[in-house]
Design a protein around this motif. Structure first.
Motif, PDB file in Angstrom:
ATOM      1  N   LEU A 192     -66.828  44.078 -15.715  1.00  0.00           N
ATOM      2  CA  LEU A 192     -65.610  42.950 -15.113  1.00  0.00           C
ATOM      3  C   LEU A 192     -64.349  43.857 -15.429  1.00  0.00           C
ATOM      4  CD1 LEU A 192     -67.142  39.632 -15.974  1.00  0.00           C
ATOM      5  CD2 LEU A 192     -66.941  40.670 -13.824  1.00  0.00           C
ATOM      6  N   ASP A 193     -64.261  44.353 -16.615  1.00  0.00           N
ATOM      7  CA  ASP A 193     -62.861  45.064 -16.654  1.00  0.00           C
ATOM      8  C   ASP A 193     -62.956  46.357 -16.437  1.00  0.00           C
ATOM      9  OD1 ASP A 193     -62.017  42.993 -18.269  1.00  0.00           O
ATOM     10  OD2 ASP A 193     -62.815  43.769 -20.447  1.00  0.00           O
ATOM     11  N   HIS A 194     -63.867  46.866 -15.771  1.00  0.00           N
ATOM     12  CA  HIS A 194     -63.620  48.359 -15.187  1.00  0.00           C
ATOM     13  C   HIS A 194     -62.860  48.259 -14.093  1.00  0.00           C
ATOM     14  CE1 HIS A 194     -65.427  52.392 -14.096  1.00  0.00           C
ATOM     15  NE2 HIS A 194     -66.025  52.266 -15.110  1.00  0.00           N
ATOM     16  N   PRO A 195     -62.062  49.558 -13.668  1.00  0.00           N
ATOM     17  CA  PRO A 195     -61.220  49.511 -12.734  1.00  0.00           C
ATOM     18  C   PRO A 195     -61.946  50.053 -11.469  1.00  0.00           C
ATOM     19  CG  PRO A 195     -60.756  51.734 -14.301  1.00  0.00           C
ATOM     20  CD  PRO A 195     -61.579  50.461 -14.858  1.00  0.00           C
ATOM     21  N   ASN A 196     -63.026  50.553 -11.420  1.00  0.00           N
ATOM     22  CA  ASN A 196     -63.913  50.969 -10.293  1.00  0.00           C
ATOM     23  C   ASN A 196     -64.879  49.629  -9.606  1.00  0.00           C
ATOM     24  OD1 ASN A 196     -62.855  53.400 -10.413  1.00  0.00           O
ATOM     25  ND2 ASN A 196     -64.315  54.301 -11.564  1.00  0.00           N
ATOM     26  N   VAL A 197     -65.093  48.628 -10.799  1.00  0.00           N
ATOM     27  CA  VAL A 197     -65.946  47.529 -10.447  1.00  0.00           C
ATOM     28  C   VAL A 197     -65.208  46.364 -10.202  1.00  0.00           C
ATOM     29  CG1 VAL A 197     -68.145  46.411 -10.918  1.00  0.00           C
ATOM     30  CG2 VAL A 197     -67.757  49.011 -11.561  1.00  0.00           C
ATOM     31  N   GLY A 198     -64.999  45.455 -11.378  1.00  0.00           N
ATOM     32  CA  GLY A 198     -64.359  44.370 -11.335  1.00  0.00           C
ATOM     33  C   GLY A 198     -65.559  43.332 -10.657  1.00  0.00           C
ATOM     34  N   LYS A 199     -65.028  42.096 -10.639  1.00  0.00           N
ATOM     35  CA  LYS A 199     -65.726  40.642 -10.118  1.00  0.00           C
ATOM     36  C   LYS A 199     -66.247  41.076  -8.623  1.00  0.00           C
ATOM     37  CE  LYS A 199     -61.989  37.558  -8.832  1.00  0.00           C
ATOM     38  NZ  LYS A 199     -60.669  38.692  -8.889  1.00  0.00           N
ATOM     39  N   GLU A 200     -65.408  41.685  -7.894  1.00  0.00           N
ATOM     40  CA  GLU A 200     -65.764  41.662  -6.416  1.00  0.00           C
ATOM     41  C   GLU A 200     -66.723  43.055  -6.381  1.00  0.00           C
ATOM     42  OE1 GLU A 200     -65.186  39.883  -4.288  1.00  0.00           O
ATOM     43  OE2 GLU A 200     -63.532  38.748  -4.923  1.00  0.00           O
ATOM     44  N   GLY A 201     -66.979  43.795  -7.464  1.00  0.00           N
ATOM     45  CA  GLY A 201     -67.720  45.007  -7.277  1.00  0.00           C
ATOM     46  C   GLY A 201     -69.357  44.843  -7.843  1.00  0.00           C
ATOM     47  N   VAL A 202     -69.567  43.651  -8.227  1.00  0.00           N
ATOM     48  CA  VAL A 202     -71.089  43.326  -8.676  1.00  0.00           C
ATOM     49  C   VAL A 202     -71.712  42.611  -7.669  1.00  0.00           C
ATOM     50  CG1 VAL A 202     -72.533  42.164 -10.406  1.00  0.00           C
ATOM     51  CG2 VAL A 202     -69.995  43.142 -11.012  1.00  0.00           C
ATOM     52  N   ARG A 203     -72.776  43.152  -7.101  1.00  0.00           N
ATOM     53  CA  ARG A 203     -73.688  42.595  -6.068  1.00  0.00           C
ATOM     54  C   ARG A 203     -75.114  42.295  -6.728  1.00  0.00           C
ATOM     55  NH1 ARG A 203     -72.730  44.404  -1.223  1.00  0.00           N
ATOM     56  NH2 ARG A 203     -73.747  42.434  -0.606  1.00  0.00           N
ATOM     57  N   PHE A 204     -75.922  41.171  -6.245  1.00  0.00           N
ATOM     58  CA  PHE A 204     -77.109  40.806  -6.834  1.00  0.00           C
ATOM     59  C   PHE A 204     -78.100  40.763  -5.843  1.00  0.00           C
ATOM     60  CE2 PHE A 204     -73.860  38.970  -9.673  1.00  0.00           C
ATOM     61  CZ  PHE A 204     -74.522  38.739 -10.751  1.00  0.00           C
ATOM     62  N   PRO A 205     -78.890  41.554  -5.830  1.00  0.00           N
ATOM     63  CA  PRO A 205     -80.086  41.466  -4.801  1.00  0.00           C
ATOM     64  C   PRO A 205     -80.943  40.348  -4.782  1.00  0.00           C
ATOM     65  CG  PRO A 205     -80.087  43.735  -6.024  1.00  0.00           C
ATOM     66  CD  PRO A 205     -79.142  42.831  -6.673  1.00  0.00           C
ATOM     67  N   LEU A 206     -81.101  39.788  -5.771  1.00  0.00           N
ATOM     68  CA  LEU A 206     -82.087  38.597  -6.005  1.00  0.00           C
ATOM     69  C   LEU A 206     -81.125  37.200  -6.220  1.00  0.00           C
ATOM     70  CD1 LEU A 206     -84.223  39.952  -9.012  1.00  0.00           C
ATOM     71  CD2 LEU A 206     -84.581  39.836  -6.537  1.00  0.00           C
ATOM     72  N   PRO A 207     -81.679  36.302  -5.362  1.00  0.00           N
ATOM     73  CA  PRO A 207     -80.857  35.117  -5.421  1.00  0.00           C
ATOM     74  C   PRO A 207     -80.797  34.180  -6.590  1.00  0.00           C
ATOM     75  CG  PRO A 207     -83.096  34.587  -4.515  1.00  0.00           C
ATOM     76  CD  PRO A 207     -83.127  36.029  -4.616  1.00  0.00           C
ATOM     77  N   LEU A 208     -79.519  33.661  -6.762  1.00  0.00           N
ATOM     78  CA  LEU A 208     -79.546  32.625  -8.091  1.00  0.00           C
ATOM     79  C   LEU A 208     -80.537  31.463  -7.962  1.00  0.00           C
ATOM     80  CD1 LEU A 208     -77.595  32.067 -10.472  1.00  0.00           C
ATOM     81  CD2 LEU A 208     -76.567  30.379  -9.067  1.00  0.00           C
ATOM     82  N   PRO A 209     -81.168  31.161  -8.990  1.00  0.00           N
ATOM     83  CA  PRO A 209     -82.208  30.064  -9.017  1.00  0.00           C
ATOM     84  C   PRO A 209     -81.491  28.561  -8.862  1.00  0.00           C
ATOM     85  CG  PRO A 209     -82.542  31.146 -10.608  1.00  0.00           C
ATOM     86  CD  PRO A 209     -81.360  31.768 -10.214  1.00  0.00           C
ATOM     87  N   ARG A 210     -82.291  27.890  -8.196  1.00  0.00           N
ATOM     88  CA  ARG A 210     -81.750  26.381  -8.050  1.00  0.00           C
ATOM     89  C   ARG A 210     -81.713  25.678  -9.187  1.00  0.00           C
ATOM     90  NH1 ARG A 210     -79.001  22.566  -7.474  1.00  0.00           N
ATOM     91  NH2 ARG A 210     -79.593  20.580  -6.288  1.00  0.00           N
ATOM     92  N   HIS A 211     -80.668  25.018  -9.623  1.00  0.00           N
ATOM     93  CA  HIS A 211     -80.714  24.228 -11.082  1.00  0.00           C
ATOM     94  C   HIS A 211     -80.528  23.009 -10.677  1.00  0.00           C
ATOM     95  CE1 HIS A 211     -78.753  28.221 -11.660  1.00  0.00           C
ATOM     96  NE2 HIS A 211     -79.415  28.428 -12.684  1.00  0.00           N
ATOM     97  N   GLU A 212     -81.705  22.123 -10.881  1.00  0.00           N
ATOM     98  CA  GLU A 212     -81.783  20.875 -10.377  1.00  0.00           C
ATOM     99  C   GLU A 212     -80.942  19.620 -10.732  1.00  0.00           C
ATOM    100  OE1 GLU A 212     -83.813  20.132  -7.847  1.00  0.00           O
ATOM    101  OE2 GLU A 212     -84.926  22.087  -7.639  1.00  0.00           O
ATOM    102  N   HIS A 213     -80.498  20.100 -12.170  1.00  0.00           N
ATOM    103  CA  HIS A 213     -79.487  19.000 -12.618  1.00  0.00           C
ATOM    104  C   HIS A 213     -78.143  19.155 -12.085  1.00  0.00           C
ATOM    105  CE1 HIS A 213     -78.733  22.801 -15.142  1.00  0.00           C
ATOM    106  NE2 HIS A 213     -77.642  22.308 -15.587  1.00  0.00           N
ATOM    107  N   LEU A 214     -77.829  20.222 -11.216  1.00  0.00           N
ATOM    108  CA  LEU A 214     -76.561  20.309 -10.712  1.00  0.00           C
ATOM    109  C   LEU A 214     -76.664  19.828  -9.306  1.00  0.00           C
ATOM    110  CD1 LEU A 214     -75.337  23.814 -12.281  1.00  0.00           C
ATOM    111  CD2 LEU A 214     -75.041  21.500 -13.178  1.00  0.00           C
ATOM    112  N   PRO A 215     -75.682  19.289  -8.816  1.00  0.00           N
ATOM    113  CA  PRO A 215     -75.423  19.152  -7.240  1.00  0.00           C
ATOM    114  C   PRO A 215     -75.589  20.655  -6.408  1.00  0.00           C
ATOM    115  CG  PRO A 215     -73.641  18.157  -8.339  1.00  0.00           C
ATOM    116  CD  PRO A 215     -74.303  19.146  -9.214  1.00  0.00           C
TER     117      PRO A 215
END
Length: 342
Positions: A192-215
């Motif tokens: 996240l602090d890397h000049p070549n990556v940052g928050k827009e440079g992280v990709r996730f091939p797997l979906p985020l699990p559903r959290h049933e306690h959250l809308p």
């Protein structure tokens, strides 16, 4: 463009095969343990042919983690990271995300720490195995606790260097990210602090699990990759957090412009809820209007019959996102092995 698509059936099958082979390679018998410890001693002697110049054996292992290459020649610039395990959609069983990273590394040209010189060497030492720890402790006359702490120390050191070497966008094979996992504690902060990556440079091939306690809409917000990489599963754990503490975590992240309105609404909703159960009802702070009742005996349509009862159509159910077969992992502590719980 970085290929961060879901693993293909062939990649899933390859990952399962890699994990099966890795489990079979673990030294669990005295003969196999001796093979591993002999390899370590042999590497130490080969690196320092003159006995008088050799550092202590454990310092040599630390040197492997701190100096050996963390880049695979011939692979691309995209680095793969991983944590824990799940059963992705299309997989017949759960599989360690390390092996998904390696399988996709082979087919997509990803860099993977365990396939680098540093990673392969540390992997061959099986420092997570209790049998190896005990054997080395006896050989060196050291308490076993010192050998038990060596594995997380050296893998964290190698992982830190591996993350620092990122050249551009990365992929992270993970479901939820544990704060005490190597990904959550060491690698992701660097990225996240890397000049070549940052928050827009992280990709996730797997979906985020559903959290049933959250809308569902909050899960949708958390699924945005630029948000997801900044959250830890301990931030929203149903048993150990409250909506207010989660709201504080959300409010502190660096939200992308496209999600700032949604994030502000989520923070407001969470702050107004006393428990996660409250979030399942009407949005906090917003009263549902009373339904209008017709005045019996009057009608604006000439000749219309006056109803004696009012029939209200059922309210449509809110759609809930599928888990896609992903197992929501428990909170990660120090990994049990370099290949499973990192």
């Amino acid at each position: 463009m970085t290929d961060a698509t879901h693993p293909t059936p062939a990649e899933l099958a390859r990952a399962i095969a890699l994990e099966t082979a890795y489990e079979a390679s673990k030294p669990r018998t005295p003969d196999r343990v001796e093979e591993v410890t002999s390899r370590i001693w042999g590497d130490w002697a080969a690196a320092y042919p003159e006995a008088g110049t050799r550092p202590p054996l454990l310092d040599f292992i630390r040197e492997v983690a701190g100096t050996r290459s963390v880049t695979i020649e011939g692979r691309g610039d995209t680095r793969a990271f991983w944590s824990y395990r799940s059963q992705p959609e299309g997989a017949p069983q759960d599989v360690g995300h390390r092996f998904l990273a390696q399988a996709c590394g082979e087919s997509r040209g990803y860099q993977v720490l365990e396939d680098t010189e540093a990673g392969r060497t540390l992997d061959s030492y099986h420092l997570w195995q209790p049998e190896v720890q005990k054997a080395l402790a006896q050989d060196l006359g050291l308490p076993e606790q010192e050998l038990q702490s060596l594995a997380p120390e050296v893998w964290k050191a190698a992982s830190f260097r591996y993350a620092q070497a990122a050249q551009g966008p990365v992929v992270a094979f993970a479901a939820d990210i544990g704060a005490r996992s190597v990904l959550g504690e060491i690698e992701m902060p660097q990225l996240l602090d890397h000049p070549n990556v940052g928050k827009e440079g992280v990709r996730f091939p797997l979906p985020l699990p559903r959290h049933e306690h959250l809308p569902a809409e909050l899960d949708e917000l958390m699924s945005d990759e630029a948000v997801r990489c900044q959250l830890r599963m301990e931030d929203y754990d149903a048993k150990s957090t409250t909506p207010a503490t989660f709201a504080a975590k959300l409010a502190a992240i660096d939200a992308p412009e496209r999600q700032r309105t949604a994030l502000a609404a989520a923070v407001t909703s969470l702050r107004a809820a006393e428990s996660y159960t409250d979030l399942a009802g009407p949005a906090a702070g917003h009263q549902q209007p009373e339904p209008k009742k017709p005045v019996l005996g009057q009608s604006f349509i000439h000749g219309a019959a006056i109803p004696t009862t009012l029939t209200v159509p059922p309210r449509p159910a809110i759609a809930v996102a599928s888990t896609h077969g992903v197992i929501n992992p428990g909170i990660e502590a120090a990994p049990e092995s370099a290949g499973i719980g990192r």
